[in-house]
Motif scaffolding. Sequence first.
Motif, PDB file in Angstrom:
ATOM      1  N   LYS A 113      37.042  18.115  42.849  1.00  0.00           N
ATOM      2  CA  LYS A 113      36.669  18.696  41.545  1.00  0.00           C
ATOM      3  C   LYS A 113      36.878  20.209  41.573  1.00  0.00           C
ATOM      4  CE  LYS A 113      32.824  19.248  38.306  1.00  0.00           C
ATOM      5  NZ  LYS A 113      31.413  18.883  37.984  1.00  0.00           N
TER       6      LYS A 113
ATOM      7  N   ASP B 244      33.122   4.410  39.193  1.00  0.00           N
ATOM      8  CA  ASP B 244      32.620   5.267  38.116  1.00  0.00           C
ATOM      9  C   ASP B 244      32.117   6.603  38.663  1.00  0.00           C
ATOM     10  OD1 ASP B 244      33.206   3.359  36.227  1.00  0.00           O
ATOM     11  OD2 ASP B 244      31.150   2.568  36.105  1.00  0.00           O
TER      12      ASP B 244
ATOM     13  N   LEU C 267      35.194   8.718  39.518  1.00  0.00           N
ATOM     14  CA  LEU C 267      35.858   9.190  38.305  1.00  0.00           C
ATOM     15  C   LEU C 267      35.026  10.248  37.591  1.00  0.00           C
ATOM     16  CD1 LEU C 267      37.224   5.818  36.869  1.00  0.00           C
ATOM     17  CD2 LEU C 267      38.599   7.718  37.743  1.00  0.00           C
ATOM     18  N   ASP C 268      33.718  10.118  37.664  1.00  0.00           N
ATOM     19  CA  ASP C 268      32.831  11.059  36.991  1.00  0.00           C
ATOM     20  C   ASP C 268      33.002  12.481  37.520  1.00  0.00           C
ATOM     21  OD1 ASP C 268      30.623  11.403  35.035  1.00  0.00           O
ATOM     22  OD2 ASP C 268      29.519  12.050  36.808  1.00  0.00           O
ATOM     23  N   HIS C 269      33.295  12.593  38.818  1.00  0.00           N
ATOM     24  CA  HIS C 269      33.508  13.915  39.410  1.00  0.00           C
ATOM     25  C   HIS C 269      34.758  14.594  38.846  1.00  0.00           C
ATOM     26  CE1 HIS C 269      30.321  14.033  42.388  1.00  0.00           C
ATOM     27  NE2 HIS C 269      30.599  12.790  42.734  1.00  0.00           N
TER      28      HIS C 269
ATOM     29  N   LYS D 254      36.096  14.017  35.710  1.00  0.00           N
ATOM     30  CA  LYS D 254      36.233  13.916  34.254  1.00  0.00           C
ATOM     31  C   LYS D 254      36.447  15.252  33.560  1.00  0.00           C
ATOM     32  CE  LYS D 254      31.269  13.997  33.212  1.00  0.00           C
ATOM     33  NZ  LYS D 254      30.144  13.252  32.603  1.00  0.00           N
ATOM     34  N   ASP D 255      35.932  16.332  34.142  1.00  0.00           N
ATOM     35  CA  ASP D 255      36.083  17.648  33.514  1.00  0.00           C
ATOM     36  C   ASP D 255      37.228  18.453  34.121  1.00  0.00           C
ATOM     37  OD1 ASP D 255      33.925  17.234  31.774  1.00  0.00           O
ATOM     38  OD2 ASP D 255      32.494  17.857  33.312  1.00  0.00           O
ATOM     39  N   THR D 256      38.079  17.796  34.907  1.00  0.00           N
ATOM     40  CA  THR D 256      39.232  18.463  35.515  1.00  0.00           C
ATOM     41  C   THR D 256      40.511  17.947  34.879  1.00  0.00           C
ATOM     42  OG1 THR D 256      39.738  16.865  37.277  1.00  0.00           O
ATOM     43  CG2 THR D 256      37.928  18.419  37.677  1.00  0.00           C
TER      44      THR D 256
ATOM     45  N   LYS E  92      42.074  13.427  35.806  1.00  0.00           N
ATOM     46  CA  LYS E  92      41.024  12.563  35.279  1.00  0.00           C
ATOM     47  C   LYS E  92      41.091  11.138  35.792  1.00  0.00           C
ATOM     48  CE  LYS E  92      40.721  15.291  31.046  1.00  0.00           C
ATOM     49  NZ  LYS E  92      39.558  16.054  31.519  1.00  0.00           N
ATOM     50  N   THR E  93      42.189  10.780  36.440  1.00  0.00           N
ATOM     51  CA  THR E  93      42.334   9.433  36.971  1.00  0.00           C
ATOM     52  C   THR E  93      42.591   9.501  38.479  1.00  0.00           C
ATOM     53  OG1 THR E  93      44.719   9.399  36.530  1.00  0.00           O
ATOM     54  CG2 THR E  93      43.274   8.564  34.801  1.00  0.00           C
TER      55      THR E  93
ATOM     56  N   TYR F  60      40.109  -1.642  35.989  1.00  0.00           N
ATOM     57  CA  TYR F  60      40.267  -0.186  35.883  1.00  0.00           C
ATOM     58  C   TYR F  60      41.749   0.202  35.793  1.00  0.00           C
ATOM     59  CZ  TYR F  60      35.330   0.746  36.890  1.00  0.00           C
ATOM     60  OH  TYR F  60      33.965   0.827  36.842  1.00  0.00           O
TER      61      TYR F  60
ATOM     62  N   LYS G 156      42.512   3.883  34.169  1.00  0.00           N
ATOM     63  CA  LYS G 156      41.650   4.792  34.918  1.00  0.00           C
ATOM     64  C   LYS G 156      42.043   4.891  36.390  1.00  0.00           C
ATOM     65  CE  LYS G 156      37.691   4.051  31.869  1.00  0.00           C
ATOM     66  NZ  LYS G 156      36.269   3.606  31.793  1.00  0.00           N
TER      67      LYS G 156
END
Length: 357
Positions: free
Chosen positions: A68, A109, A112-114, A116-118, A121-122, A147, A152
């Motif tokens: 991230k 999840d 992927l959550d780590h 999501k703001d970069t 994203k996948t 997925y 994703k």
Amino acid sequence: MSQYQPTILDRNTGPLGYGLMGLTWRPQPPSFEDSIPVMKRALELGADNWNGGEFYGPPDRNSMHLLKEYFTQYPDDADKVILCIKGGGLPDGTPMPDSSPENIHRSVDTCLDHLKDTSKKTIDIFECARVDPKRGNEQALEVLAEYVKAGKLGGIGLSEVSAKTIRASQKKVKELGLPGVTSVEIELSLWTPDVLYNGILAACAEENIPVFAYSPLARGALSDNPIRKTSDLPEGDMRRHLPKYQDDVLAVNNQITDAASEIAKNHGSTTAQIAIAWVRGQSGRTRIVGSEDGSKKEMKMPTVIPIPGASSIKRVEENLKDVVLSEEELKKLDELVEKFPTKGDRYHEGGMKVVNG
């Protein structure tokens, strides 16, 4: 570079990758501030296959946190990196496999959550780090396929699996409507050539599945500074507990290290470079390998991409130097592997119960 062109997910990729484990999963890991320039240098040198793990470090400081930070700092590198992440362990960061659908969803999840703001994203490849001895991996493959179809994940990888599991997984993934297993991660080095004899590399060749080869330097043993005794290793170092690094076998195991060092001197390279070049040199090579039943046959090898780790720019530059061995040199090293087999299991007794699952 050599003429053999590796491809992953239909993309041309470098012949060498980069393992992230040592940047977060060790007694005293480097800071993220120090790690990010090392990662950047690895990518500059062509190591565009990055291998991390949800359990490479505690739940609050593992590969995903580092990635991230990296992609936040270098958003334009997102499309340059083929990112392979191992998960499927317990929520507390323990790498004990739990392939229940609930846990696979949780693991993917969380990873992927780590991101999501970069800009990344996948995740290109997700693999369960081990096969769950209670559940197998069929349910995990079904969840991961969801997925992939949702965009994703780019593909499904396997890690620490037997030849039987490779074939069964390839069949299952195709039945789920995907092209097949994207990659198989295995341990392969001059110290650990097991997959050449137990049918695992043969199965990858038969199924045309690329291989990520971790620990090509035998966790640092294949270097110009060999591990001569267990006490050479730092306090808290996991190798202190692994059978191959104990005082009663190190003299035997260093025979192959010393022999490779002599070849390195004649080649004008370091021991590490020769060790990595031997693993890399298996890509597309026609050679004799073993099958599960103990028989031997000549086969063309699949793509084999070593993924050495390094926590300093100096070491990254050493490991990723473009050293290519001739077939004659590869055969000489093959002969040395046969002549100087190492002693000791890859892991302690508990760890051996979940390898080659």
